[in-house]
Scaffold this motif. Sequence first.
Motif, PDB file in Angstrom:
ATOM      1  N   ARG A  61       0.828  -1.204   0.000  1.00 16.38           N
ATOM      2  CA  ARG A  61       0.000   0.000   0.000  1.00 16.38           C
ATOM      3  C   ARG A  61       0.865   1.257   0.000  1.00 16.38           C
ATOM      4  O   ARG A  61       1.862   1.346   0.706  1.00 16.38           O
ATOM      5  CB  ARG A  61      -0.911  -0.008   1.221  1.00 16.38           C
ATOM      6  CG  ARG A  61      -1.807   1.220   1.303  1.00 16.38           C
ATOM      7  CD  ARG A  61      -2.862   1.076   2.361  1.00 16.38           C
ATOM      8  NE  ARG A  61      -3.778   0.004   1.960  1.00 16.38           N
ATOM      9  CZ  ARG A  61      -4.451  -0.768   2.803  1.00 16.38           C
ATOM     10  NH1 ARG A  61      -4.333  -0.591   4.097  1.00 16.38           N
ATOM     11  NH2 ARG A  61      -5.256  -1.719   2.350  1.00 16.38           N
ATOM     12  N   SER A  62       0.452   2.235  -0.808  1.00 20.76           N
ATOM     13  CA  SER A  62       1.136   3.531  -0.849  1.00 20.76           C
ATOM     14  C   SER A  62       0.180   4.698  -0.638  1.00 20.76           C
ATOM     15  O   SER A  62       0.612   5.810  -0.344  1.00 20.76           O
ATOM     16  CB  SER A  62       1.855   3.717  -2.186  1.00 20.76           C
ATOM     17  OG  SER A  62       0.924   3.694  -3.252  1.00 20.76           O
ATOM     18  N   LYS A  63      -1.123   4.459  -0.772  1.00 20.74           N
ATOM     19  CA  LYS A  63      -2.085   5.564  -0.741  1.00 20.74           C
ATOM     20  C   LYS A  63      -2.174   6.264   0.614  1.00 20.74           C
ATOM     21  O   LYS A  63      -2.665   7.376   0.702  1.00 20.74           O
ATOM     22  CB  LYS A  63      -3.464   5.096  -1.192  1.00 20.74           C
ATOM     23  CG  LYS A  63      -4.123   4.089  -0.281  1.00 20.74           C
ATOM     24  CD  LYS A  63      -5.441   3.624  -0.854  1.00 20.74           C
ATOM     25  CE  LYS A  63      -6.097   2.594   0.031  1.00 20.74           C
ATOM     26  NZ  LYS A  63      -7.332   2.088  -0.558  1.00 20.74           N
ATOM     27  N   HIS A  64      -1.659   5.645   1.664  1.00 24.48           N
ATOM     28  CA  HIS A  64      -1.681   6.286   2.977  1.00 24.48           C
ATOM     29  C   HIS A  64      -0.510   7.248   3.173  1.00 24.48           C
ATOM     30  O   HIS A  64      -0.411   7.917   4.186  1.00 24.48           O
ATOM     31  CB  HIS A  64      -1.717   5.235   4.092  1.00 24.48           C
ATOM     32  CG  HIS A  64      -0.506   4.361   4.161  1.00 24.48           C
ATOM     33  ND1 HIS A  64      -0.040   3.628   3.096  1.00 24.48           N
ATOM     34  CD2 HIS A  64       0.337   4.098   5.189  1.00 24.48           C
ATOM     35  CE1 HIS A  64       1.039   2.955   3.464  1.00 24.48           C
ATOM     36  NE2 HIS A  64       1.283   3.228   4.717  1.00 24.48           N
ATOM     37  N   SER A  66       0.539  10.482   1.884  1.00 22.49           N
ATOM     38  CA  SER A  66      -0.043  11.569   1.089  1.00 22.49           C
ATOM     39  C   SER A  66       1.005  12.542   0.542  1.00 22.49           C
ATOM     40  O   SER A  66       0.780  13.178  -0.475  1.00 22.49           O
ATOM     41  CB  SER A  66      -1.087  12.329   1.907  1.00 22.49           C
ATOM     42  OG  SER A  66      -0.502  12.836   3.081  1.00 22.49           O
ATOM     43  N   LYS A  71       6.926  10.015  -0.417  1.00 22.15           N
ATOM     44  CA  LYS A  71       6.690   8.810  -1.215  1.00 22.15           C
ATOM     45  C   LYS A  71       7.871   8.559  -2.162  1.00 22.15           C
ATOM     46  O   LYS A  71       8.333   7.426  -2.307  1.00 22.15           O
ATOM     47  CB  LYS A  71       5.394   8.961  -2.008  1.00 22.15           C
ATOM     48  CG  LYS A  71       4.835   7.672  -2.526  1.00 22.15           C
ATOM     49  CD  LYS A  71       3.519   7.888  -3.243  1.00 22.15           C
ATOM     50  CE  LYS A  71       2.421   8.272  -2.299  1.00 22.15           C
ATOM     51  NZ  LYS A  71       1.099   8.361  -2.932  1.00 22.15           N
ATOM     52  N   GLU A  93       0.347   5.534 -10.194  1.00 23.04           N
ATOM     53  CA  GLU A  93       0.485   6.739  -9.379  1.00 23.04           C
ATOM     54  C   GLU A  93      -0.724   7.665  -9.493  1.00 23.04           C
ATOM     55  O   GLU A  93      -1.211   7.929 -10.583  1.00 23.04           O
ATOM     56  CB  GLU A  93       1.754   7.499  -9.784  1.00 23.04           C
ATOM     57  CG  GLU A  93       2.116   8.614  -8.860  1.00 23.04           C
ATOM     58  CD  GLU A  93       3.485   9.202  -9.148  1.00 23.04           C
ATOM     59  OE1 GLU A  93       3.893  10.085  -8.372  1.00 23.04           O
ATOM     60  OE2 GLU A  93       4.151   8.789 -10.108  1.00 23.04           O
ATOM     61  N   ASN A  94      -1.198   8.120  -8.355  1.00 29.02           N
ATOM     62  CA  ASN A  94      -2.318   9.060  -8.223  1.00 29.02           C
ATOM     63  C   ASN A  94      -3.667   8.511  -8.676  1.00 29.02           C
ATOM     64  O   ASN A  94      -4.564   9.284  -9.009  1.00 29.02           O
ATOM     65  CB  ASN A  94      -2.022  10.374  -8.952  1.00 29.02           C
ATOM     66  CG  ASN A  94      -0.841  11.099  -8.366  1.00 29.02           C
ATOM     67  OD1 ASN A  94      -0.666  11.131  -7.152  1.00 29.02           O
ATOM     68  ND2 ASN A  94      -0.006  11.663  -9.220  1.00 29.02           N
ATOM     69  N   LEU A  96      -6.739   5.160  -7.889  1.00 32.12           N
ATOM     70  CA  LEU A  96      -7.229   4.305  -6.796  1.00 32.12           C
ATOM     71  C   LEU A  96      -6.418   3.031  -6.617  1.00 32.12           C
ATOM     72  O   LEU A  96      -6.399   2.454  -5.530  1.00 32.12           O
ATOM     73  CB  LEU A  96      -8.700   3.956  -7.031  1.00 32.12           C
ATOM     74  CG  LEU A  96      -9.681   5.121  -6.916  1.00 32.12           C
ATOM     75  CD1 LEU A  96     -11.090   4.668  -7.310  1.00 32.12           C
ATOM     76  CD2 LEU A  96      -9.681   5.695  -5.509  1.00 32.12           C
ATOM     77  N   GLU A  98      -3.142   2.759  -6.961  1.00 30.69           N
ATOM     78  CA  GLU A  98      -1.731   3.051  -6.700  1.00 30.69           C
ATOM     79  C   GLU A  98      -1.171   2.129  -5.621  1.00 30.69           C
ATOM     80  O   GLU A  98      -1.820   1.868  -4.612  1.00 30.69           O
ATOM     81  CB  GLU A  98      -1.571   4.502  -6.258  1.00 30.69           C
ATOM     82  CG  GLU A  98      -0.119   4.851  -5.945  1.00 30.69           C
ATOM     83  CD  GLU A  98       0.042   6.209  -5.317  1.00 30.69           C
ATOM     84  OE1 GLU A  98      -0.086   7.208  -6.032  1.00 30.69           O
ATOM     85  OE2 GLU A  98       0.287   6.250  -4.085  1.00 30.69           O
ATOM     86  N   HIS A  99       0.048   1.641  -5.851  1.00 34.47           N
ATOM     87  CA  HIS A  99       0.741   0.806  -4.871  1.00 34.47           C
ATOM     88  C   HIS A  99       2.218   0.700  -5.243  1.00 34.47           C
ATOM     89  O   HIS A  99       2.598   0.943  -6.384  1.00 34.47           O
ATOM     90  CB  HIS A  99       0.121  -0.594  -4.802  1.00 34.47           C
ATOM     91  CG  HIS A  99       0.208  -1.334  -6.102  1.00 34.47           C
ATOM     92  ND1 HIS A  99      -0.716  -1.163  -7.111  1.00 34.47           N
ATOM     93  CD2 HIS A  99       1.114  -2.223  -6.572  1.00 34.47           C
ATOM     94  CE1 HIS A  99      -0.383  -1.928  -8.142  1.00 34.47           C
ATOM     95  NE2 HIS A  99       0.729  -2.579  -7.844  1.00 34.47           N
TER      96      HIS A  99
END
Length: 107
Positions: A61-64, A66, A71, A93-94, A96, A98-99
């Motif tokens: 996960r990367s979406k957390h 911000s 990042k 990237e950017n 839903l 994204e990871h």
Amino acid sequence: MDLLIKPGVLIAGLRTEVLLGLLCVIKVFDKYKYELVITEATGGKHMAGSLHYQGRALDIRSKHISDSVTKARILFDCQDALGENFDFILEGENNLQEHFHLEFDPE
């Protein structure tokens, strides 16, 4: 260190090399004080020939995260720690989906 596995993620069959690479990534996430959540491993739907099906890749996960600068630093630090036998990239990237994608892919 917080390491979580998203419910339903299949991890059976992950290769030892990926697990050792994951240890490097955990250390970087810990440095930046972010929990590491594995969102996919050997299951799920991936493109034909994906290394996920061989136990040589996993998604994180990367979406957390911000802040885009942080990042990018995590991305750089992970690739640096992993060395040339691994790829560590930011996919989607950017959006839903994204990871971070970690794969063991020696050349």
